[in-house]
Design a protein around this motif. Structure first.
Motif, PDB file in Angstrom:
ATOM      1  N   THR B  18       0.829  -1.205   0.000  1.00 25.20           N
ATOM      2  CA  THR B  18       0.000   0.000   0.000  1.00 25.20           C
ATOM      3  C   THR B  18       0.869   1.262   0.000  1.00 25.20           C
ATOM      4  OG1 THR B  18      -1.695  -1.231   1.221  1.00 25.20           O
ATOM      5  CG2 THR B  18      -1.938   1.160   1.146  1.00 25.20           C
ATOM      6  N   VAL B  19       2.030   1.183   0.640  1.00 25.26           N
ATOM      7  CA  VAL B  19       2.971   2.308   0.583  1.00 25.26           C
ATOM      8  C   VAL B  19       3.381   2.569  -0.864  1.00 25.26           C
ATOM      9  CG1 VAL B  19       5.339   3.026   1.186  1.00 25.26           C
ATOM     10  CG2 VAL B  19       3.830   2.083   2.954  1.00 25.26           C
ATOM     11  N   VAL B  20       3.495   1.494  -1.661  1.00 29.80           N
ATOM     12  CA  VAL B  20       3.895   1.630  -3.066  1.00 29.80           C
ATOM     13  C   VAL B  20       2.747   2.175  -3.925  1.00 29.80           C
ATOM     14  CG1 VAL B  20       4.528   0.323  -5.154  1.00 29.80           C
ATOM     15  CG2 VAL B  20       5.652  -0.170  -2.971  1.00 29.80           C
ATOM     16  N   SER B  21       1.563   1.579  -3.764  1.00 33.20           N
ATOM     17  CA  SER B  21       0.506   1.836  -4.753  1.00 33.20           C
ATOM     18  C   SER B  21      -0.675   2.634  -4.212  1.00 33.20           C
ATOM     19  CB  SER B  21      -0.022   0.502  -5.308  1.00 33.20           C
ATOM     20  OG  SER B  21      -0.568  -0.260  -4.254  1.00 33.20           O
ATOM     21  N   GLY B  62       3.460  10.871  -4.326  1.00 30.87           N
ATOM     22  CA  GLY B  62       3.901  11.613  -5.506  1.00 30.87           C
ATOM     23  C   GLY B  62       5.211  11.072  -6.022  1.00 30.87           C
ATOM     24  N   ALA B  63       6.074  10.628  -5.134  1.00 28.64           N
ATOM     25  CA  ALA B  63       7.334  10.024  -5.578  1.00 28.64           C
ATOM     26  C   ALA B  63       7.082   8.568  -5.973  1.00 28.64           C
ATOM     27  CB  ALA B  63       8.374  10.088  -4.465  1.00 28.64           C
ATOM     28  N   GLU B  64       7.897   8.061  -6.874  1.00 27.48           N
ATOM     29  CA  GLU B  64       7.822   6.636  -7.216  1.00 27.48           C
ATOM     30  C   GLU B  64       8.537   5.848  -6.123  1.00 27.48           C
ATOM     31  OE1 GLU B  64       9.183   3.417 -10.602  1.00 27.48           O
ATOM     32  OE2 GLU B  64       9.842   5.505 -10.751  1.00 27.48           O
ATOM     33  N   VAL B  65       7.792   4.984  -5.454  1.00 30.40           N
ATOM     34  CA  VAL B  65       8.326   4.265  -4.303  1.00 30.40           C
ATOM     35  C   VAL B  65       8.315   2.767  -4.585  1.00 30.40           C
ATOM     36  CG1 VAL B  65       7.867   3.668  -1.890  1.00 30.40           C
ATOM     37  CG2 VAL B  65       7.612   6.033  -2.655  1.00 30.40           C
TER      38      VAL B  65
END
Lengths: 122, 122
Positions: B18-21, B62-65
């Motif tokens: 969930t942190v990623v997407s 906003g950043a790609e994580v």
């Protein structure tokens, strides 16, 4: 209260070294008088106070123990680390531990996270 | 209260996914209403409550994580894990985190242990 990361790592390394070469009382002496120890976390037992903590370490005294610090993280007056402990050349466990320290560098709490799935028979 | 290790690992993997997407609100929804978040431990700030926690995650939205679970340990209703997070292809951090969960599987506390020495510029 806060320690530099290398100071905290020194506390942890001293602990791991004392687990190898010290008596149960010498390991317990690294803890504050009113410290708490939970190992494993969720195991249902929290050891409170230096005397109870010495009793816990007495369980592994007599066996040949090796320890190795694998990953170390510091934060404030706390340390989080992954390490390996080998007992009697028979089993290896790799817990993640959290330790908190007081201003004197004594351990005020220790929690060890591991389970049967993190134990290897050698 | 206790969860099986694979259930706890599922909670943690869901969090890392969930942190990623997910949005900051979606990550915050994995936390209990009165949860606490300290990241990094010793940084002097503890975020209390889901709204404050959403604000924390808003900082990286906003950043790609990317995230990767590296080492996982379970105990009772708690999880301890080492993971990697890459932000914007520019930096990689490898914290050790401790999470506690309530009976509904919501995170009640999160503590992240890391410092500048655990951050790599890519």
């Amino acid at each position: 209260m806060s320690f530099e990361p290398d100071v905290l790592q020194g506390f942890v390394q001293r602990y791991l070294d004392t687990v190898v070469s010290g008596s149960a009382d010498e390991v317990a002496a690294l803890y504050a008088e009113d410290a708490t120890l939970e190992d494993p976390v969720g195991g249902g037992e929290v050891h409170i106070g230096r005397k109870a903590i010495a009793g816990f370490y007495n369980n592994i005294s007599g066996a040949e123990v090796k320890t190795e610090l694998l990953t170390f993280r510091a934060g404030g007056h706390e340390a989080a680390f992954l390490f390996a402990i080998t007992v009697g050349g028979a089993m290896r466990i790799e817990p993640i531990e959290i330790m908190t320290f007081n201003a004197d560098g004594l351990i005020t709490s220790m929690k060890a996270y591991w389970g049967p799935q993190n134990l290897t028979q050698l």
